[in-house]
Design an enzyme around this catalytic site. Structure first.
Site, PDB file in Angstrom:
ATOM      1  N   SER A   1      60.807  10.399  56.998  1.00 12.80           N
ATOM      2  CA  SER A   1      61.334   9.148  57.408  1.00 12.80           C
ATOM      3  C   SER A   1      62.849   9.237  57.253  1.00 12.80           C
ATOM      4  O   SER A   1      63.339  10.661  56.533  1.00 12.80           O
ATOM      5  CB  SER A   1      61.120   7.929  56.563  1.00 12.80           C
ATOM      6  OG  SER A   1      61.550   8.186  55.080  1.00 12.80           O
ATOM      7  N   LYS A   2      63.614   8.435  57.409  1.00  9.38           N
ATOM      8  CA  LYS A   2      65.185   8.466  57.291  1.00  9.38           C
ATOM      9  C   LYS A   2      65.564   8.875  56.074  1.00  9.38           C
ATOM     10  O   LYS A   2      66.548   9.641  55.810  1.00  9.38           O
ATOM     11  CB  LYS A   2      65.700   7.279  57.616  1.00  9.38           C
ATOM     12  CG  LYS A   2      65.936   6.801  59.134  1.00  9.38           C
ATOM     13  CD  LYS A   2      67.014   5.784  59.549  1.00  9.38           C
ATOM     14  CE  LYS A   2      66.751   5.363  61.022  1.00  9.38           C
ATOM     15  NZ  LYS A   2      66.453   4.270  61.400  1.00  9.38           N
ATOM     16  N   ARG A   3      64.846   8.441  54.979  1.00  8.88           N
ATOM     17  CA  ARG A   3      65.155   8.893  53.623  1.00  8.88           C
ATOM     18  C   ARG A   3      65.499  10.421  53.494  1.00  8.88           C
ATOM     19  O   ARG A   3      66.022  10.846  52.686  1.00  8.88           O
ATOM     20  CB  ARG A   3      63.961   8.341  52.745  1.00  8.88           C
ATOM     21  CG  ARG A   3      64.257   7.566  51.695  1.00  8.88           C
ATOM     22  CD  ARG A   3      63.230   6.715  51.052  1.00  8.88           C
ATOM     23  NE  ARG A   3      61.935   6.997  51.502  1.00  8.88           N
ATOM     24  CZ  ARG A   3      60.847   8.182  51.076  1.00  8.88           C
ATOM     25  NH1 ARG A   3      61.402   8.760  49.880  1.00  8.88           N
ATOM     26  NH2 ARG A   3      60.028   8.355  51.784  1.00  8.88           N
TER      27      ARG A   3
ATOM     28  N   GLY B   1      66.293  12.399  55.606  1.00  7.10           N
ATOM     29  CA  GLY B   1      67.563  12.832  56.477  1.00  7.10           C
ATOM     30  C   GLY B   1      66.688  13.250  58.014  1.00  7.10           C
ATOM     31  O   GLY B   1      67.517  13.830  58.748  1.00  7.10           O
TER      32      GLY B   1
END
Ligand code: GLU
Length: 471
Positions: free
Chosen positions: A239-241, A243
């Site tokens: 996920s965005k977490r 990157g």
């Protein structure tokens, strides 16, 4: 069989790593079998679909070189086709109008929960004969089989079976006539003669519903392959977490598309121990049946390693152009003493990304701020004064600011002072770049250019003098 695959993104965001991997597998499978790769934009969710997202998806696919043979087709251009099939299912009694209100549906589900049942639509409109109340636009539901099982052979997961009692009568067209995902996808896969549906395993629950609709249309289903999800290094869904961003961000960060493709193809697929695959090798060796069903981890370290490999291999002109883009992105506008492609050749072994390469070349474009503290402490000591002054003098007299005479000047200077090369080169390097690490000293001199080199050496001499005065 004439293999036809499709990539069918919903344009509600960027093209992420997961979508790009799905597109790659679809593209590879089609190319491997000499088939056709279709691009279909599933834009029936008008609220969430955006032109910006369509552009991002097309840009990302273009950058990765995953060119479609057909399309992009847009579902919103095909509404009449879905309508036709809806009519057909209504006529054959395999679909029906439902005008349950939200309140009615909520009450139904509350009652089911209270009885300890799983909430699901109970099919109450199947047998309603009365016309819908005035002013109410009904939705259309598919009359799912009430019993039996849906079984299919997933090319990745093996035999998959669902009990029809787990599936309720799904809405296939909204009140405004817009088809829902599960319906549009079925009609398009049939209408576009798709032979292999390759998609993320978050869709595996949809497949039995889709197969039931296909059976109700008396059509033959495509093959299905649900590819495993992608995890971050910590084992959680990417996920965005982590990157995980749109693929164009990888370009902006200085990755080469072949490095990202190479990392993507390894997410769930392997061929012995081979790590590096050219596009041709991927096409030759890829088969969907070799895809592993276990989740795969996206490894940024491996990506950096692959990128470095491809940077080393890239030709100078291309690398120069990529470096120039990064240089511009960093706002380093001024021209440097050497061309971007010459710079890239000097730096190609020293960077994992083009952004890093640009950053490491900063000193060729602009004067550095302060000296790196450790480098200055170590190399700009009073003993460096004599070598710096001596090299300043020699360099001032060098004719032709080229690696060979520059190299000779540094060597001769060290020999004349009877010191080893480092005693001249290291203070000089700190003078030129502000740091203790840079390419070979003659290349560093070349990158900085004559005038800037001489003035930076003067600056370092002044610094050392000043330091000597203070101690
Ligand atoms: N539009 C769907 C999505 O973006 C893909 C559906 C499919 O591949 O069947 O998730």
């Amino acid at each position: 069989m004439n293999v036809r695959t499709r990539f069918a993104p919903s344009p509600t965001g960027l093209l992420h790593v997961g979508g790009a991997r799905t597109a790659l597998f679809c593209w590879l499978f089609a190319r491997h079998h000499g088939g056709t790769f279709v691009l279909r934009i599933e834009d029936t969710d008008r609220e969430r679909s955006t032109q910006a997202s369509i552009d991002a998806i097309l840009d990302g696919l273009r950058w990765l070189g995953l060119d479609a043979d057909e399309g992009p087709w847009f579902q919103t251009d095909r509404l009449a086709i879905y309508q036709e099939y809806i009519e057909r299912l209504l006529c054959t009694g395999r679909a029906y109008r439902c005008w349950c209100t939200r309140e009615e549906l909520d009450a139904m589900r509350d009652a089911q929960r209270a009885r300890g049942e799983k909430p699901r639509y109970d099919g109450r409109c199947r047998h309603r004969t009365a016309a819908p109340p005035a002013g109410v636009e009904p939705v259309i539901r598919f009359a799912n089989p009430l019993d039996g099982a849906v079984v299919f052979n997933d090319l990745v997961r093996g035999t998959v079976s669902f009990d029809n009692r787990e599936l309720d009568d799904l809405v296939i067209a909204r009140a405004d006539g817009m088809p829902t995902y599960n319906f549009g996808v079925v009609i398009d896969d049939l209408d576009m003669d798709i032979t292999h549906v390759i998609r993320g395993d978050d869709h595996v629950m949809n497949t039995p519903r889709q197969l039931n609709i296909i059976a109700a249309l008396d059509a033959a289903p495509p093959h299905y392959a649900h590819v495993p999800m992608i995890l971050g290094a910590d084992g959680q869904r990417l996920s965005k977490r982590h990157g995980a961003v749109g693929v164009m961000q990888f370009r902006d960060d200085g990755y080469l598309p072949e490095a990202l493709l190479n990392q993507l193809v390894r997410l769930g697929w392997s061929h012995g121990d081979q790590e590096i695959f050219s596009r041709e090798e991927m096409v030759a060796k890829f088969d969907i049946e070799d895809v592993n069903r276990a989740p795969a981890a996206f490894d940024y370290d491996k990506l950096g390693w692959l990128n470095q490999h491809y940077i080393r291999q890239a030709d100078s002109e291309r690398l120069g152009a990529l470096l120039a883009e990064q240089i511009e992105r960093m706002g380093l506008g001024a021209p440097s003493a050497v061309s971007p492609s010459a710079l890239a050749d000097i730096q190609r072994d020293r960077a994992r990304t083009m952004a890093e390469m640009a950053d490491k070349s900063r000193f060729a474009f602009e004067e550095y701020g302060e000296f790196d503290e450790r480098a200055a402490k170590k190399h700009l000591r009073p003993v460096a004064l004599q070598p710096l002054e001596a090299i300043r003098e020699r360099l001032g007299a060098v004719a032709g600011w080229e690696p060979e005479p520059l190299h000779a000047a540094v060597n001769e200077c060290a020999a004349a002072l009877s010191v080893n090369l480092g005693k001249v080169a290291q203070p000089l390097r700190v003078a030129l770049t502000g740091t203790a690490a840079s390419p070979a000293i003659e290349l560093t001199l070349q990158m900085v250019g004559r005038e800037a080199s001489l003035s930076r050496i003067d600056r370092a001499i002044a610094y050392v003098r000043n330091r000597a005065d203070q101690s």
